[in-house]
Design a protein around this motif. Sequence first.
Motif, short mmCIF file in Angstrom:
data_model
loop_
_atom_site.label_atom_id
_atom_site.label_comp_id
_atom_site.label_asym_id
_atom_site.label_seq_id
_atom_site.Cartn_x
_atom_site.Cartn_y
_atom_site.Cartn_z
N GLY A 228 0.81 -1.23 0.00
CA GLY A 228 0.00 0.00 0.00
C GLY A 228 0.83 1.28 0.00
N PHE A 229 1.60 1.48 1.03
CA PHE A 229 2.40 2.71 1.11
C PHE A 229 3.48 2.73 0.02
CE2 PHE A 229 0.64 2.80 5.44
CZ PHE A 229 0.29 4.14 5.55
N ALA A 230 4.00 1.56 -0.32
CA ALA A 230 5.05 1.48 -1.34
C ALA A 230 4.52 1.96 -2.68
CB ALA A 230 5.55 0.04 -1.45
N LEU A 231 3.33 1.49 -3.06
CA LEU A 231 2.78 1.85 -4.36
C LEU A 231 2.36 3.32 -4.43
CD1 LEU A 231 0.95 -1.48 -4.91
CD2 LEU A 231 2.39 -0.40 -6.64
N TYR A 232 1.81 3.84 -3.36
CA TYR A 232 1.48 5.27 -3.35
C TYR A 232 2.76 6.10 -3.42
CZ TYR A 232 -3.58 4.99 -2.50
OH TYR A 232 -4.94 4.77 -2.62
N SER A 233 3.85 5.59 -2.80
CA SER A 233 5.13 6.30 -2.88
C SER A 233 5.64 6.31 -4.31
CB SER A 233 6.17 5.64 -1.97
OG SER A 233 5.74 5.70 -0.62
N ALA A 234 5.56 5.16 -4.96
CA ALA A 234 6.00 5.09 -6.35
C ALA A 234 5.17 6.05 -7.21
CB ALA A 234 5.88 3.66 -6.87
N ALA A 235 3.86 6.07 -6.96
CA ALA A 235 2.99 6.98 -7.71
C ALA A 235 3.31 8.43 -7.39
CB ALA A 235 1.53 6.68 -7.40
N GLY A 236 3.88 8.67 -6.22
CA GLY A 236 4.27 10.03 -5.83
C GLY A 236 5.70 10.35 -6.26
N ALA A 237 6.24 9.54 -7.18
CA ALA A 237 7.56 9.79 -7.79
C ALA A 237 8.73 9.61 -6.83
CB ALA A 237 7.60 11.17 -8.45
N ALA A 238 8.64 8.61 -5.97
CA ALA A 238 9.79 8.26 -5.12
C ALA A 238 10.93 7.79 -6.02
CB ALA A 238 9.40 7.16 -4.15
N ARG A 239 12.16 7.95 -5.53
CA ARG A 239 13.30 7.49 -6.33
C ARG A 239 13.41 5.96 -6.23
NH1 ARG A 239 19.05 9.32 -4.48
NH2 ARG A 239 17.87 11.24 -4.22
N SER A 240 13.27 5.45 -5.00
CA SER A 240 13.28 4.00 -4.82
C SER A 240 12.43 3.64 -3.62
CB SER A 240 14.72 3.52 -4.59
OG SER A 240 15.17 3.99 -3.34
N GLY A 253 1.76 -10.88 -3.11
CA GLY A 253 0.76 -9.89 -3.53
C GLY A 253 1.42 -8.58 -3.92
N ALA A 254 2.36 -8.13 -3.12
CA ALA A 254 3.05 -6.87 -3.39
C ALA A 254 3.77 -6.95 -4.74
CB ALA A 254 4.03 -6.54 -2.27
N GLU A 255 4.39 -8.09 -4.99
CA GLU A 255 5.15 -8.24 -6.24
C GLU A 255 4.23 -8.13 -7.46
OE1 GLU A 255 7.34 -11.88 -6.49
OE2 GLU A 255 8.77 -10.98 -7.90
N VAL A 256 3.08 -8.83 -7.38
CA VAL A 256 2.10 -8.76 -8.47
C VAL A 256 1.65 -7.31 -8.68
CG1 VAL A 256 -0.26 -9.43 -9.08
CG2 VAL A 256 1.28 -11.13 -8.08
N ASN A 257 1.45 -6.61 -7.57
CA ASN A 257 1.00 -5.22 -7.66
C ASN A 257 2.07 -4.30 -8.25
OD1 ASN A 257 -1.45 -5.94 -6.55
ND2 ASN A 257 -0.83 -5.44 -4.45
N PHE A 258 3.32 -4.54 -7.89
CA PHE A 258 4.41 -3.72 -8.44
C PHE A 258 4.44 -3.87 -9.96
CE2 PHE A 258 7.10 -4.03 -4.28
CZ PHE A 258 6.21 -3.17 -3.67
N LYS A 259 4.30 -5.11 -10.41
CA LYS A 259 4.33 -5.37 -11.86
C LYS A 259 3.15 -4.68 -12.55
CE LYS A 259 6.79 -9.55 -13.00
NZ LYS A 259 6.67 -10.75 -12.15
N GLU A 260 1.97 -4.92 -12.02
CA GLU A 260 0.75 -4.40 -12.63
C GLU A 260 0.80 -2.87 -12.76
OE1 GLU A 260 -1.79 -5.94 -13.93
OE2 GLU A 260 -3.37 -4.41 -14.03
N ASN A 261 1.38 -2.23 -11.76
CA ASN A 261 1.45 -0.76 -11.77
C ASN A 261 2.74 -0.24 -12.40
OD1 ASN A 261 -1.08 0.18 -10.14
ND2 ASN A 261 -0.25 -1.52 -8.96
#
Length: 387
Positions: A228-240, A253-261
Motif C-alpha cells: 500500500g504505502f510502497a505503491l502510493y510512494s511510487a505513484a508520488g515519484a519516489a526514487r526507490s 501480492g506486493a510483487e504482483v501489484n508492483f508489476k501491474e502498476n
Amino acid sequence: MKSVTLKKNQDKRVLAGHPWVFSNEIGDVSEALELGEEVAVQSYQKRLIGRGFYHPRSLIAVRLMTRNDEPIDKRLWVERLRRAWSFRRRIYPQHECYRVIFGESDGISGLVVDKYGSLLVVQVFSAGIERRKQMVLDALIEVFNPRCVIARNDFVAREQEGLPQSKELWFGEMPEAQWIEQDAIRFWVDSWNGQKTGFFFDQRDNRVALQQYVTNQRVLDCFSYSGGFALYSAAGAARSVLAVDASSEALKGAEVNFKENRCQRICSLCQADIFEFLKQTRDRYDVVVLDPPALVKRKISLKEGLRGYQNLNQRALARVEPGGILATCCCSYHVTEEDFRAQLVEAARRAGREIQLLESRTQARDHPILLAVRETSYLKCLLLRVL
Ligand code: SAH
C-alpha cells in the motif's frame, strides 16, 4: 417488549450517544432474556432510552440499535445501509471499494462491511447480529445488489461474545481474487485468503498524505502487506522503495501489484522480521513507514506493547536520514495518542534524534470516528520530521 432497567445514574454515557450498556450498569431485567434477543432499555426513572440486542454473558450487555420506540426490522437496516453508502460515495466519488459499514459509527453496533465492487465482505462482532444474519443479508442484497457476500469471521474478538471463528459464503458464488483500484493504483485482492478482509482501507488517506513527502526520495515501507504505502510512494515519484514484510503471501501480492502498476524498477521486496531487519541494516532512508499490526491486543498488555512500539520506533529512527520523514502508525485501540507520543519521545531520546510532528492523522474517512464512542477511534498515524 422485554426490557432492562439501568441502575441509578448509569445512563449518562448512553444518553450522550454511546450505544453500549455494560452488564454492571443494569439493575433489573423484566423477564428471562435470550442470547441476542431484542430488548428495550430504560433509565432508572423508567424513561425509554432505546432498543437493542441483549447478551447475557458479555461485558457489553446491550448494543443499542435505535433511540426510538421502533422495531429493529429490515426497514431500519436498509435505511442505515443507504445512509452509510451515500456518505462513502460522497467522499470517494468514482470509487467502488471502501469500508461501507463501520459498526457503531454507522449505527450498526457489531457489524463491519467492506465493499469491493460487487463483492461484500462482512465481519460480525456481536451475537445479536449473528442471530439476524438472514435479515442483514436481505438488507445488504436489497441495497447493494451484490454478486457475492462472504463473512470473514475468523478473528479472535468474536470470543468476547462467545462466537466461533468461521469463514462463510453467505450469498452468490465463491469469489475469486480480483483487481481493485484506489486513487488510480491497482491492487490484487484475495478477500477469502488475505489478511482481514483482503485489504487495509483504513490507511488510504494516510497513503495519500505520505505522497507529499516522497518525491525523489528513498522510501522504506515496513510491514508492507500488499505494498500500500510502497505503491502510493511510487505513484508520488519516489526514487526507490523497499517493501519489507514477514509474510511470503503478503510479498507475493506486493510483487504482483508492483508489476501491474509498472513500478518494479523502483520498488523492491524483502522478506524479513522488521525488528531484525532494522537492527541489521546499515542503510538509511529519506522516508520510513512503520505500520505494524496491533502490538497491544488487550489492555492488560499495554506496558509490554508500548515497549514494543518504542523499540520499533527507536530502531526505525536510527535508519532515517537527517531531515527525513518517519510515518509511524499504531492501530492498537488501547494505546491513546498521548501514550503513543510519549513512547516516541523516549524512542527519539534513545536514538539521539529530534522529532517534529508534521501531521497527526487517523483512520481514513470511511472509518468515521464517533466522538461519543471512543472505541471507534483506533488508528494513529504520525508524520514526523526527523533531525
Ligand atoms: N501497511 C500495510 C498494512 C500492514 S498490516 C498496508 O498499507 O496495506 C501488517 C503487516 O505486518 C502484515 O502484512 C504482516 O504480515 C506484517 N507483519 C507482522 N509482524 C511482522 C514482523 N514482525 N515483521 C515483518 N512483518 C510483520
